[in-house]
Design a protein around this motif. Structure first.
Motif, PDB file in Angstrom:
ATOM      1  N   LEU A  22      -6.941  -5.561   2.407  1.00 34.99           N
ATOM      2  CA  LEU A  22      -5.652  -5.806   1.762  1.00 34.99           C
ATOM      3  C   LEU A  22      -5.431  -7.266   1.448  1.00 34.99           C
ATOM      4  O   LEU A  22      -4.797  -7.610   0.459  1.00 34.99           O
ATOM      5  N   LEU A  70      -3.659  -1.028  -6.775  1.00 34.76           N
ATOM      6  CA  LEU A  70      -3.954   0.300  -6.237  1.00 34.76           C
ATOM      7  C   LEU A  70      -3.399   1.392  -7.149  1.00 34.76           C
ATOM      8  O   LEU A  70      -4.043   2.427  -7.347  1.00 34.76           O
ATOM      9  N   ALA A 101      -6.054   5.237   2.915  1.00 30.79           N
ATOM     10  CA  ALA A 101      -4.906   4.648   3.607  1.00 30.79           C
ATOM     11  C   ALA A 101      -5.041   4.819   5.121  1.00 30.79           C
ATOM     12  O   ALA A 101      -4.795   3.882   5.889  1.00 30.79           O
ATOM     13  N   ALA A 126      -6.772  -5.741  -2.378  1.00 30.80           N
ATOM     14  CA  ALA A 126      -7.341  -4.394  -2.509  1.00 30.80           C
ATOM     15  C   ALA A 126      -8.179  -4.292  -3.749  1.00 30.80           C
ATOM     16  O   ALA A 126      -8.126  -3.324  -4.452  1.00 30.80           O
ATOM     17  N   LEU A 174       0.830  -1.211   0.000  1.00 27.06           N
ATOM     18  CA  LEU A 174       0.000   0.000   0.000  1.00 27.06           C
ATOM     19  C   LEU A 174       0.860   1.254   0.000  1.00 27.06           C
ATOM     20  O   LEU A 174       0.639   2.183  -0.794  1.00 27.06           O
TER      21      LEU A 174
END
Length: 208
Positions: free
Chosen positions: A204, A122, A148, A208, A70
Protein backbone atom coordinates in the motif's frame (compact mmCIF):
# COMPACT_ATOMS: atom_id res chain seq x y z
CA UNK A 1 -6.41 -17.20 -8.34
CA UNK A 2 -8.42 -16.89 -11.53
CA UNK A 3 -11.83 -18.47 -11.22
CA UNK A 4 -13.66 -20.14 -14.07
CA UNK A 5 -17.44 -20.65 -14.08
CA UNK A 6 -18.34 -24.24 -13.24
CA UNK A 7 -21.11 -26.31 -14.74
CA UNK A 8 -24.07 -25.89 -12.44
CA UNK A 9 -27.75 -26.69 -12.37
CA UNK A 10 -28.54 -25.07 -9.05
CA UNK A 11 -30.01 -21.61 -8.68
CA UNK A 12 -27.22 -19.27 -7.59
CA UNK A 13 -29.41 -16.30 -6.71
CA UNK A 14 -28.28 -14.48 -3.60
CA UNK A 15 -30.24 -13.76 -0.46
CA UNK A 16 -29.46 -12.13 2.88
CA UNK A 17 -29.64 -15.56 4.47
CA UNK A 18 -27.16 -17.16 2.04
CA UNK A 19 -24.76 -14.26 2.39
CA UNK A 20 -24.61 -14.76 6.14
CA UNK A 21 -24.89 -18.52 6.61
CA UNK A 22 -22.77 -19.71 3.69
CA UNK A 23 -19.83 -17.58 4.77
CA UNK A 24 -19.58 -18.46 8.44
CA UNK A 25 -17.39 -21.52 8.97
CA UNK A 26 -15.62 -21.15 5.64
CA UNK A 27 -14.62 -17.59 6.45
CA UNK A 28 -13.23 -18.60 9.83
CA UNK A 29 -11.29 -21.45 8.24
CA UNK A 30 -9.84 -19.26 5.53
CA UNK A 31 -8.58 -16.60 7.90
CA UNK A 32 -7.23 -19.18 10.35
CA UNK A 33 -5.25 -20.79 7.53
CA UNK A 34 -3.87 -17.41 6.48
CA UNK A 35 -2.76 -16.61 10.02
CA UNK A 36 -1.06 -19.98 10.41
CA UNK A 37 0.96 -19.30 7.26
CA UNK A 38 2.27 -16.09 8.83
CA UNK A 39 3.30 -17.03 12.35
CA UNK A 40 4.63 -13.54 13.00
CA UNK A 41 1.22 -11.94 12.58
CA UNK A 42 0.13 -11.97 16.21
CA UNK A 43 3.55 -12.55 17.80
CA UNK A 44 4.23 -10.78 21.07
CA UNK A 45 7.29 -8.52 21.40
CA UNK A 46 10.52 -10.44 21.98
CA UNK A 47 11.16 -8.63 25.26
CA UNK A 48 8.71 -9.94 27.85
CA UNK A 49 8.89 -6.59 29.65
CA UNK A 50 7.54 -4.74 26.61
CA UNK A 51 3.78 -4.60 26.07
CA UNK A 52 1.93 -3.49 22.99
CA UNK A 53 0.27 -0.08 23.25
CA UNK A 54 -3.52 -0.17 23.22
CA UNK A 55 -4.12 2.63 20.74
CA UNK A 56 -2.65 2.91 17.22
CA UNK A 57 0.82 4.43 17.14
CA UNK A 58 1.99 6.95 14.56
CA UNK A 59 3.44 4.06 12.53
CA UNK A 60 0.10 2.23 12.72
CA UNK A 61 -1.79 5.33 11.61
CA UNK A 62 0.45 5.68 8.55
CA UNK A 63 -0.46 2.14 7.50
CA UNK A 64 -4.12 2.45 8.44
CA UNK A 65 -4.48 5.57 6.31
CA UNK A 66 -3.68 3.36 3.31
CA UNK A 67 -6.19 0.78 4.54
CA UNK A 68 -8.93 3.42 4.40
CA UNK A 69 -8.15 3.97 0.72
CA UNK A 70 -8.29 0.22 0.07
CA UNK A 71 -11.64 -0.22 1.79
CA UNK A 72 -13.19 2.81 0.08
CA UNK A 73 -11.95 1.47 -3.26
CA UNK A 74 -13.75 -1.81 -2.58
CA UNK A 75 -16.95 0.02 -1.67
CA UNK A 76 -16.74 2.14 -4.82
CA UNK A 77 -16.26 -0.94 -6.99
CA UNK A 78 -19.31 -2.70 -5.53
CA UNK A 79 -21.36 0.44 -6.11
CA UNK A 80 -20.36 0.29 -9.79
CA UNK A 81 -21.92 -3.18 -9.93
CA UNK A 82 -25.07 -1.85 -8.29
CA UNK A 83 -25.75 0.15 -11.43
CA UNK A 84 -26.52 -3.08 -13.34
CA UNK A 85 -27.47 -5.54 -10.56
CA UNK A 86 -31.05 -6.17 -9.53
CA UNK A 87 -33.06 -8.40 -7.23
CA UNK A 88 -31.21 -10.47 -4.65
CA UNK A 89 -27.87 -9.84 -6.34
CA UNK A 90 -28.31 -6.11 -5.82
CA UNK A 91 -29.07 -6.77 -2.14
CA UNK A 92 -25.86 -8.78 -1.69
CA UNK A 93 -23.73 -6.29 -3.62
CA UNK A 94 -25.18 -3.47 -1.56
CA UNK A 95 -24.34 -5.30 1.67
CA UNK A 96 -20.73 -5.78 0.58
CA UNK A 97 -20.42 -2.14 -0.48
CA UNK A 98 -21.77 -1.01 2.88
CA UNK A 99 -19.47 -3.40 4.75
CA UNK A 100 -16.37 -1.94 3.12
CA UNK A 101 -17.61 1.59 3.74
CA UNK A 102 -18.11 0.67 7.40
CA UNK A 103 -14.57 -0.76 7.61
CA UNK A 104 -13.13 2.52 6.33
CA UNK A 105 -15.22 4.47 8.84
CA UNK A 106 -14.15 2.17 11.68
CA UNK A 107 -10.48 2.72 10.84
CA UNK A 108 -11.10 6.46 10.59
CA UNK A 109 -12.77 6.42 13.99
CA UNK A 110 -9.84 4.57 15.56
CA UNK A 111 -7.23 6.87 14.07
CA UNK A 112 -8.88 10.27 13.74
CA UNK A 113 -8.34 10.17 9.97
CA UNK A 114 -10.87 11.05 7.30
CA UNK A 115 -12.68 8.27 5.41
CA UNK A 116 -13.20 10.14 2.14
CA UNK A 117 -10.54 9.22 -0.43
CA UNK A 118 -10.57 5.86 -2.21
CA UNK A 119 -7.42 4.41 -3.75
CA UNK A 120 -8.34 5.18 -7.35
CA UNK A 121 -5.50 3.05 -8.72
CA UNK A 122 -7.20 0.01 -7.23
CA UNK A 123 -10.57 1.10 -8.60
CA UNK A 124 -9.16 1.55 -12.11
CA UNK A 125 -7.38 -1.83 -12.02
CA UNK A 126 -10.57 -3.76 -11.16
CA UNK A 127 -13.26 -1.61 -12.79
CA UNK A 128 -13.70 -3.75 -15.92
CA UNK A 129 -14.38 -6.93 -13.98
CA UNK A 130 -16.83 -5.32 -11.58
CA UNK A 131 -18.74 -3.74 -14.47
CA UNK A 132 -18.78 -6.96 -16.55
CA UNK A 133 -21.15 -9.89 -16.62
CA UNK A 134 -22.23 -11.50 -13.36
CA UNK A 135 -19.62 -14.25 -13.69
CA UNK A 136 -16.92 -11.67 -14.48
CA UNK A 137 -18.03 -9.71 -11.44
CA UNK A 138 -17.94 -12.77 -9.15
CA UNK A 139 -14.38 -13.58 -10.30
CA UNK A 140 -13.12 -9.99 -10.04
CA UNK A 141 -14.74 -9.41 -6.65
CA UNK A 142 -13.40 -12.73 -5.34
CA UNK A 143 -9.86 -11.78 -6.36
CA UNK A 144 -10.24 -8.34 -4.79
CA UNK A 145 -11.54 -9.73 -1.49
CA UNK A 146 -8.74 -12.31 -1.35
CA UNK A 147 -6.15 -9.63 -2.06
CA UNK A 148 -7.63 -7.39 0.63
CA UNK A 149 -7.62 -10.24 3.17
CA UNK A 150 -4.01 -11.10 2.32
CA UNK A 151 -3.06 -7.45 2.70
CA UNK A 152 -4.70 -7.14 6.11
CA UNK A 153 -3.07 -10.38 7.26
CA UNK A 154 0.36 -9.09 6.26
CA UNK A 155 -0.26 -5.73 7.93
CA UNK A 156 -1.16 -7.37 11.24
CA UNK A 157 2.46 -8.44 11.53
CA UNK A 158 3.56 -4.80 11.19
CA UNK A 159 1.18 -3.06 13.59
CA UNK A 160 2.47 -2.01 16.97
CA UNK A 161 -0.83 -1.66 18.85
CA UNK A 162 -3.43 -4.16 20.00
CA UNK A 163 -6.27 -2.01 18.66
CA UNK A 164 -4.83 -1.95 15.14
CA UNK A 165 -4.41 -5.72 15.15
CA UNK A 166 -7.88 -6.45 16.55
CA UNK A 167 -9.60 -4.05 14.14
CA UNK A 168 -7.74 -5.45 11.15
CA UNK A 169 -8.46 -9.05 12.13
CA UNK A 170 -12.20 -8.34 12.21
CA UNK A 171 -12.05 -6.73 8.76
CA UNK A 172 -10.00 -9.56 7.26
CA UNK A 173 -12.41 -12.17 8.61
CA UNK A 174 -15.39 -10.59 6.87
CA UNK A 175 -13.47 -10.19 3.63
CA UNK A 176 -12.61 -13.89 3.65
CA UNK A 177 -16.32 -14.58 4.13
CA UNK A 178 -17.15 -12.34 1.17
CA UNK A 179 -14.64 -14.26 -0.97
CA UNK A 180 -16.15 -17.60 0.02
CA UNK A 181 -19.64 -16.44 -0.96
CA UNK A 182 -18.42 -15.07 -4.30
CA UNK A 183 -16.58 -18.30 -5.16
CA UNK A 184 -19.68 -20.34 -4.33
CA UNK A 185 -21.86 -18.09 -6.49
CA UNK A 186 -19.51 -18.71 -9.39
CA UNK A 187 -20.06 -22.44 -8.91
CA UNK A 188 -16.66 -23.29 -7.47
CA UNK A 189 -16.54 -26.45 -5.37
CA UNK A 190 -12.75 -26.87 -5.07
CA UNK A 191 -11.95 -26.68 -1.36
CA UNK A 192 -8.49 -25.28 -2.10
CA UNK A 193 -10.20 -22.28 -3.67
CA UNK A 194 -12.98 -21.95 -1.10
CA UNK A 195 -10.64 -22.20 1.89
CA UNK A 196 -7.32 -21.03 0.44
CA UNK A 197 -5.88 -17.76 -0.76
CA UNK A 198 -3.29 -17.52 -3.53
CA UNK A 199 -3.49 -13.74 -3.85
CA UNK A 200 -0.53 -11.60 -2.79
CA UNK A 201 -0.72 -8.73 -0.33
CA UNK A 202 -0.65 -5.22 -1.71
CA UNK A 203 2.25 -2.86 -1.02
CA UNK A 204 0.00 0.00 0.00
CA UNK A 205 2.86 2.39 0.63
CA UNK A 206 3.78 2.01 -3.05
CA UNK A 207 0.31 3.25 -4.06
CA UNK A 208 -0.80 -0.34 -4.73
Amino acid sequence: MDLEPAERDLDTSVSRRSLVTLSGAAGLGGLAAALLLDRTTLALPADDEVERPNVPTDADVALLSQVIGLELAASELYRLKLESADGDLAVAVGIMAENHQAYAQAVAGATGLSAQSANESLVDASRAGFEGSDDEFFAAAHAFEQTAAATHTALMGQYESDDAIALTASIALTEVRHATVLADLLGVSDLDVLFGNDESALSLGDDA
